[in-house]
Design a protein around this motif. Structure first.
Motif, mmCIF file in Angstrom:
data_model
loop_
_atom_site.group_PDB
_atom_site.id
_atom_site.type_symbol
_atom_site.label_atom_id
_atom_site.label_comp_id
_atom_site.label_asym_id
_atom_site.label_seq_id
_atom_site.Cartn_x
_atom_site.Cartn_y
_atom_site.Cartn_z
ATOM 1 N N MET A 1 0.688 -1.125 0.028
ATOM 2 C CA MET A 1 0.120 -0.105 -0.038
ATOM 3 C C MET A 1 0.763 1.196 -0.069
ATOM 4 O O MET A 1 0.590 2.208 -0.397
ATOM 5 N N ASN A 2 1.942 1.011 0.481
ATOM 6 C CA ASN A 2 2.791 2.376 0.713
ATOM 7 C C ASN A 2 3.283 2.813 -0.750
ATOM 8 O O ASN A 2 3.337 4.108 -0.868
ATOM 9 N N SER A 3 3.584 1.811 -1.870
ATOM 10 C CA SER A 3 3.968 2.337 -2.915
ATOM 11 C C SER A 3 2.571 2.868 -3.896
ATOM 12 O O SER A 3 2.899 3.660 -4.857
ATOM 13 N N LEU A 4 1.574 2.464 -3.557
ATOM 14 C CA LEU A 4 0.207 2.714 -4.250
ATOM 15 C C LEU A 4 -0.072 4.185 -4.245
ATOM 16 O O LEU A 4 -0.290 4.852 -5.209
ATOM 17 N N PHE A 5 0.119 4.792 -3.249
ATOM 18 C CA PHE A 5 -0.314 6.182 -3.098
ATOM 19 C C PHE A 5 0.506 7.016 -4.145
ATOM 20 O O PHE A 5 -0.421 7.957 -4.632
ATOM 21 N N PRO A 6 1.571 7.173 -3.920
ATOM 22 C CA PRO A 6 2.295 8.110 -4.956
ATOM 23 C C PRO A 6 2.001 7.721 -6.532
ATOM 24 O O PRO A 6 2.044 8.700 -7.319
ATOM 25 N N VAL A 7 1.786 6.401 -6.692
ATOM 26 C CA VAL A 7 1.478 6.020 -8.028
ATOM 27 C C VAL A 7 0.153 6.594 -8.445
ATOM 28 O O VAL A 7 -0.382 7.210 -9.472
ATOM 29 N N MET A 8 -1.024 6.683 -7.252
ATOM 30 C CA MET A 8 -2.239 7.079 -7.635
ATOM 31 C C MET A 8 -2.450 8.527 -7.886
ATOM 32 O O MET A 8 -2.969 8.989 -8.829
ATOM 33 N N VAL A 9 -1.768 9.130 -6.940
ATOM 34 C CA VAL A 9 -1.780 10.677 -6.907
ATOM 35 C C VAL A 9 -0.876 11.271 -8.230
ATOM 36 O O VAL A 9 -1.335 12.140 -9.016
ATOM 37 N N GLY A 10 0.078 10.564 -8.396
ATOM 38 C CA GLY A 10 0.816 11.084 -9.898
ATOM 39 C C GLY A 10 -0.122 10.739 -11.047
ATOM 40 O O GLY A 10 0.107 11.312 -12.062
ATOM 41 N N GLY A 11 -0.686 9.571 -11.087
ATOM 42 C CA GLY A 11 -1.631 9.266 -12.195
ATOM 43 C C GLY A 11 -2.546 10.274 -12.506
ATOM 44 O O GLY A 11 -2.912 10.282 -13.663
ATOM 45 N N ALA A 12 -3.165 10.793 -11.385
ATOM 46 C CA ALA A 12 -4.228 11.915 -11.406
ATOM 47 C C ALA A 12 -3.724 13.166 -12.154
ATOM 48 O O ALA A 12 -4.245 13.714 -12.759
ATOM 49 N N VAL A 13 -2.706 13.412 -11.599
ATOM 50 C CA VAL A 13 -1.624 14.626 -12.131
ATOM 51 C C VAL A 13 -1.562 14.617 -13.561
ATOM 52 O O VAL A 13 -1.900 15.370 -14.363
ATOM 53 N N GLY A 14 -0.842 13.263 -13.912
ATOM 54 C CA GLY A 14 -0.794 13.007 -15.475
ATOM 55 C C GLY A 14 -1.953 12.996 -16.173
ATOM 56 O O GLY A 14 -1.880 13.531 -17.438
ATOM 57 N N ALA A 15 -3.128 12.326 -15.547
ATOM 58 C CA ALA A 15 -4.143 12.333 -16.476
ATOM 59 C C ALA A 15 -4.752 13.699 -16.605
ATOM 60 O O ALA A 15 -5.246 13.997 -17.819
ATOM 61 N N GLY A 16 -4.759 14.239 -15.774
ATOM 62 C CA GLY A 16 -5.432 15.812 -15.753
ATOM 63 C C GLY A 16 -4.424 16.512 -16.887
ATOM 64 O O GLY A 16 -4.992 17.461 -17.613
ATOM 65 N N ALA A 17 -3.133 16.551 -16.667
ATOM 66 C CA ALA A 17 -2.349 17.209 -17.637
ATOM 67 C C ALA A 17 -2.615 16.830 -19.007
ATOM 68 O O ALA A 17 -2.657 17.705 -20.145
ATOM 69 N N ARG A 18 -2.846 15.429 -19.348
ATOM 70 C CA ARG A 18 -3.075 15.078 -20.851
ATOM 71 C C ARG A 18 -4.305 15.671 -20.982
ATOM 72 O O ARG A 18 -4.459 15.898 -22.405
ATOM 73 N N HIS A 19 -5.499 15.531 -20.198
ATOM 74 C CA HIS A 19 -6.769 16.181 -20.756
ATOM 75 C C HIS A 19 -6.503 17.513 -21.064
ATOM 76 O O HIS A 19 -7.063 17.902 -22.198
ATOM 77 N N LEU A 20 -5.848 18.316 -20.569
ATOM 78 C CA LEU A 20 -5.760 19.787 -20.592
ATOM 79 C C LEU A 20 -5.032 20.078 -21.899
ATOM 80 O O LEU A 20 -5.347 20.894 -22.640
ATOM 81 N N VAL A 21 -3.608 19.373 -22.058
ATOM 82 C CA VAL A 21 -3.043 19.427 -23.140
ATOM 83 C C VAL A 21 -4.031 18.713 -24.639
ATOM 84 O O VAL A 21 -4.172 19.664 -25.662
#
Length: 126
Positions: A1-21
């Protein structure tokens, strides 16, 4: 679970950035060619090369950064599933030359951008 949080948060940031681009590129260039996917895949590959170079250079403390940026943000930002779909849409519309050029530009551009990122980091003083 410790490694899941940074992946999930980073994924949300990346997906949001992709949408904006995607929205910005679609508004600028229209729907005729998937410039948005091509651009995020090349920029994302450059960012991955820079990340790899930085992590290799530092040698320590990179696991959380790798998970957040590499797996999460860049995984959410780049879009090879969209790339595959857009290739087939171009092909099915009878735009086989554009479809082929799109594949070449995406793959070669992404590979060159990733390599450029790694080379750029190696050129910086330690």
């Amino acid at each position: 679970m410790n490694s899941l949080f940074p992946v999930m948060v980073g994924g949300a940031v990346g997906a949001g950035a992709r949408h904006l681009v995607g929205q910005a590129m679609l508004a600028r260039f229209g729907p005729g060619f998937p410039w948005w996917t091509l651009s995020v895949n090349i920029v994302g590959s450059l960012a991955m090369g820079l990340l790899i170079g930085l992590l290799a250079r530092s040698g320590t403390g990179g696991e959380t950064t790798r998970l957040f940026v590499g797996v999460g943000m860049l995984g959410g930002f780049t879009t090879f599933s969209s790339f595959s779909m857009e290739f087939w849409l171009l092909f099915e519309r009878g735009q086989s030359v554009q479809a082929g050029l799109y594949v070449v530009a995406s793959v070669v551009g992404a590979l060159l951008a990733c390599g450029a990122g790694m080379i750029l980091i190696r050129q910086l003083p330690a």
